[in-house]
Structures are given as C-alpha cells and as structure tokens.
Design a protein around this motif. Structure first.
Motif, short mmCIF file in Angstrom:
data_model
loop_
_atom_site.label_atom_id
_atom_site.label_comp_id
_atom_site.label_asym_id
_atom_site.label_seq_id
_atom_site.Cartn_x
_atom_site.Cartn_y
_atom_site.Cartn_z
N LYS A 119 9.00 -1.37 -18.51
CA LYS A 119 7.55 -1.26 -18.31
C LYS A 119 7.30 -0.45 -17.05
O LYS A 119 8.21 -0.25 -16.24
N PRO A 120 6.08 0.05 -16.87
CA PRO A 120 5.79 0.86 -15.69
C PRO A 120 6.06 0.08 -14.40
O PRO A 120 5.82 -1.12 -14.33
N LEU A 121 6.56 0.79 -13.38
CA LEU A 121 6.84 0.12 -12.11
C LEU A 121 5.59 -0.46 -11.47
O LEU A 121 5.66 -1.44 -10.73
N ALA A 122 4.44 0.14 -11.78
CA ALA A 122 3.19 -0.38 -11.23
C ALA A 122 2.92 -1.82 -11.68
O ALA A 122 2.24 -2.58 -10.99
N MET A 123 3.49 -2.20 -12.81
CA MET A 123 3.31 -3.56 -13.30
C MET A 123 3.95 -4.59 -12.38
O MET A 123 3.58 -5.77 -12.38
N ALA A 124 4.92 -4.14 -11.59
CA ALA A 124 5.57 -5.05 -10.65
C ALA A 124 4.57 -5.55 -9.60
O ALA A 124 4.72 -6.66 -9.08
N LEU A 125 3.56 -4.74 -9.31
CA LEU A 125 2.54 -5.16 -8.35
C LEU A 125 1.75 -6.34 -8.90
O LEU A 125 1.35 -7.24 -8.16
N ILE A 126 1.52 -6.33 -10.21
CA ILE A 126 0.81 -7.45 -10.84
C ILE A 126 1.63 -8.71 -10.74
O ILE A 126 1.11 -9.81 -10.52
N ASN A 127 2.94 -8.55 -10.87
CA ASN A 127 3.84 -9.70 -10.74
C ASN A 127 3.71 -10.32 -9.36
O ASN A 127 3.70 -11.55 -9.21
N ASP A 128 3.59 -9.47 -8.34
CA ASP A 128 3.43 -9.98 -6.97
C ASP A 128 2.11 -10.74 -6.82
O ASP A 128 2.05 -11.80 -6.20
N ILE A 129 1.06 -10.18 -7.39
CA ILE A 129 -0.26 -10.81 -7.27
C ILE A 129 -0.28 -12.16 -7.97
O ILE A 129 -0.90 -13.12 -7.50
N LYS A 130 0.42 -12.25 -9.10
CA LYS A 130 0.43 -13.50 -9.87
C LYS A 130 1.37 -14.55 -9.29
O LYS A 130 1.17 -15.75 -9.49
#
Length: 479
Positions: A119-130
């Motif tokens: 998946k896009p690396l930007a999705m990792a930021l969502i993981n941090d937020i969650k």
C-alpha cells in the motif's frame, strides 16, 4: 597541553580544535602506521577512478554539517557537490522479493503503491494517527520496534531495516531508536504519536534542542561558513573531497604538523594511570605524562588501558559492541553497465542475502569510462555468512555472485580490492544513550582528566565524529 589518543578523523580533529583554542601544539598517538582510521582512498588517476574502502561522501545538513564545512573551508579543500536533483540523490533502491525496487522520492510517489510495499507509504501516517500511545519502559526501544509500532511492519522491514544496514551495518531490531530518531521518539512519548508530536513540537516555541546541538549551534551562530550557505542555496544533498575522502585526514595531519603538533605513529597506548595531579600513559613501554587525555580510540581499545585502575569504567566501555564489515571495490572498463542509475541499493535482512548493499560510485561521481561499484558485506551477520576468518578470495567470489544475481552483470571486473574491516563500526544498541551517559558520569564522579570523542559515543558519521571532537575540546578548562 592535553594529549590525544588516536589518529583517525576524530583524533586529528581534536588536535585541530586544541590548536585553535589554545594556540599551542599538542601530541597525537596513533597505534597503526597511518592516519585516517577507517577512511582509506585508493587513487587510480590514470584510469579516471578511485576506490573508497570506507566512507566516501559527507552530508551538509544541520549544525554538524555546517561545522564540517567550516573546517573544510579553513583547510581550503576543494570539494565536489551532488545536488538534490542529481540522480544519485533522488534514486535509492532496495533489493526485496527477488527484484530491485525504487523507493519513493516525492510526495506523489508516497501516494502510490510501489514494490515491495502492499500500500502507499503515506498510509503509514494513518497507522500512526490511529495507534494508541504507549509509554516505553526505561525510555528506549529498538528502532525496528518503534517504526513497527507507529507505522506498521512493511516500513520497518523494507525501509528502516535496510537503512540501518547502510548506516552502521547493524540490526534494526537491536539498534536504539535514539540512534537516528531521538527527538521524534521523545515527542512521541510526550504527546502520544509521531505526527501529533511533530505538530506540537512546532507549536512549542520553547522547545529546547539537545544539549550538544545547542552548544554547537552557539559556536556557529555568529558566522556561518560560506560553504554551508552555498550548500543551502544550491540544495546540496552530499559532497566529496576532491581526490577521495582520505584527503581530509591527510590535510588535517599536514596542517597539524605545520603547526608543530606531534603525530606519533605505531604508538599504541597500553595503560593509563590517573594520579592526583597528572595522567601517565604507557606508550610502547615509555611513560608519557600530561594533564589531560582526549581519547578518540574505539571503546574496546580504551577499556584495557584503564582496567587496572578503573575496572568499572572498563566494563562500561566494553558494553559497546562493534561489528566487522567487508568492503569489496569493483571496477569495470565499461561505462554503462548499470540498467538503472542510482546511489545504489540496500538489502533488507529478511531477504537473508550475504550482502548489506551496493554503492554505485560511478553514478554518484564521474569515473570517466568506468563502472565502479562498492559491495558492503557482513556487519551484524559477518560470522553467520562468512565464518570467523574468510579469505579475500571467498569474499570476492560471494560479492561477484551477488552482483550477477541482482544486477545481471556477468562480466569480470578489470580490477578489484577486498578490505576486511574488523570491529570498525560501534553499534548503538538499545540503552546506548544511557550507557554513554553513565560512562561520562563515571569520569565526572572520579574527576578523571579524560575526555571521550569519536564514533563510539556521539554518532558514527563523518560530521558526528568531527563535532564530537570539537565539543570535547570546547568543554576543556584553560591549561
């Protein structure tokens, strides 16, 4: 005047800063028969290329980068810069899942799904937020665990782990998060997340820099080096010293010798005895007396020097592990052997291949009509793949086999060199920051006239060891 142990880059830098601060000569004692430590350049000017057995480029970023450029400016060394738009600055690859994968180098790339990521690396930021906040016991964890916890396993496996291989030939599952992400980790622990911590720290105008950085910043605050201004203005990504990086320690040594600083080669320190008013060093069976010692030698070499008088300090020094690295330089008489120009590629440990990565030297700097590659091997996994005492021929054969497998180069190199660098890179394992604080606290408690600088304590990069030397000198009283 203080005496310096070690004629590597940090030791020579300590001599340089002692001369600048006190205006008087000192003495440097180096165990080997040459200066420069692990920096070693082999020049082939007639053929238009060079081999580097150790580091080859320097980054011009931050306070430590500015500090190095100030020294280079003072020594009047010509340098060659690589800007951020250069292909070697933009293109970084990893070898994963049986193929070379280009890492995203732009916001657009981070929004797309590219191999080996699902998946896009930007999705990792969502993981941090969650992700929920988690207080880490003892204030430290591995950089792998931190990234896995905040951003997910793919980023930990295919971005952070190979990066740690490239920087210190180490295992991200053992290396402290504070090695590269000290401020990020502190803010994450304070505010509950990386993104939140980043935003909150920006809003907090009273945020303090790390003590060493703030002191260093004060030293450079009055006048920034012209080269550093040029680096910022022209967006340098990295640079090299002309004729190879070994030119830097050689120029430092020549500068010191011209100013009556003694540089004593084949002069290993065997013991250090601290008396009430002085320090006595046993160097090649001879006693040398001084008021203060600056040690830039590896922690495991300093430990036996102080063991008889301070076994506790010796034990703390020996707790800093080191790894062996094999470096294989390859030169081909063909210019365009590489299908994809880049800085090079790294190999994640989970791929279980016997190399750490390959640097495309001839893509970074002009090597005329040659393809020049450097294969990095071993590190944390040296004995696992090569045993305790591999021959140079065995290492060369393995390197060539990997080059054929990964890059498809079947041609035999015209020239090659194999270097086995034993215990060359200290490992900042979990708890390293506290370990170094305890070492320096011990020195303060017993009021030992001893300062420490070099790769074992304040960072393993070129900029780090030079700044480490400067700060050790700046903290000295007048003699």
């Amino acid at each position: 005047m203080p005496i310096v142990l070690g004629g590597g880059l940090s030791g020579l830098s300590a001599g340089y800063y002692l001369l600048k601060k006190f205006g008087q000569p000192t003495a440097i004692f180096e165990a080997s028969n040459r200066v420069g430590g692990w920096i070693k350049t082999e020049k082939h000017k007639d053929h238009g290329f060079i081999f580097e057995a150790g580091p080859r480029t320097i980054r011009p970023k931050g306070v430590s980068g500015a500090n190095t450029l100030e020294m280079i400016e003072d020594l009047k060394l010509p340098i060659e810069a690589v800007t951020s738009s250069h292909v070697a600055a933009k293109n970084r690859m990893i070898y994963a899942k049986g193929q070379l994968c280009m890492l995203p180098n732009s916001l657009k790339g981070a929004m797309q799904t590219v191999p080996p990521f699902s998946k896009p690396l930007a999705m990792a930021l969502i993981n941090d937020i969650k992700s929920k906040p988690k207080k880490i016991k003892f204030g430290d964890e591995s950089i792998y665990d931190f990234v896995h916890r905040r951003f997910g396993p793919e980023l930990a496996d295919y971005a952070i782990s190979p990066m740690i291989c490239g920087i210190c030939a180490g295992d991200a599952k053992e290396i402290s998060v504070r090695f590269l992400m000290d401020d990020i980790f502190e803010n994450e622990q304070k505010y509950g997340g990386v993104i939140k911590g980043l935003l909150m720290s920006k809003l907090n105008v009273k945020k303090a820099n790390r003590q060493s950085d703030s002191k260093a910043a004060l030293l450079l605050s009055e006048k920034q080096p012209q080269k550093f201004k040029e680096a910022v203005e022209n967006k340098w990504s990295m640079y090299r010293v002309n004729n190879g990086l070994e030119t830097l320690p050689h120029s430092l040594a020549n500068h010191l010798l011209a100013n009556d600083v003694e540089i004593n080669l084949t002069s290993e320190c065997r013991e250090i005895l601290f008396t009430e008013n002085s320090v006595r060093l046993n160097i090649k069976g001879q006693d040398v007396e001084t008021k203060h010692v600056i040690s830039s030698i590896p922690a495991f070499k300093l430990a036996p020097c102080v063991k008889n008088q301070h076994p506790g300090l010796a034990g703390q020094l020996l707790a800093i592990p080191y790894v062996n690295v094999a470096v294989v330089n390859l030169q081909y008489n063909t210019k365009d052997l590489l299908k994809q120009p880049a800085f090079g590629f790294l190999v994640p440990p989970l791929e279980q291949r016997p190399i750490l990565g390959v640097i495309f030297d001839s893509c970074v700097f002009d090597m005329e009509n040659n393809t020049v590659l450097t294969v990095m091997m071993g590190g944390k996994w040296f004995e696992q793949y090569f045993g305790k005492d591999p021959t140079q021929k065995e290492l060369l054969d393995i390197a060539l086999r990997e080059i054929t497998k990964i890059l498809g180069i079947e041609q035999e190199p015209k020239m090659s060199r194999v270097h086995i660098l034993k215990k060359c890179i200290p490992q900042y394992n979990v708890g390293h920051k506290q370990r170094v604080q305890d070492i320096r606290r011990y020195i303060q408690r017993y009021k030992l006239p001893l300062s420490l600088c070099g790769a074992a304590y304040d960072g393993v990069g070129i900029n780090d060891v030079i700044l480490s030397a400067r700060m050790s000198v700046e903290e000295l009283p007048q003699f």
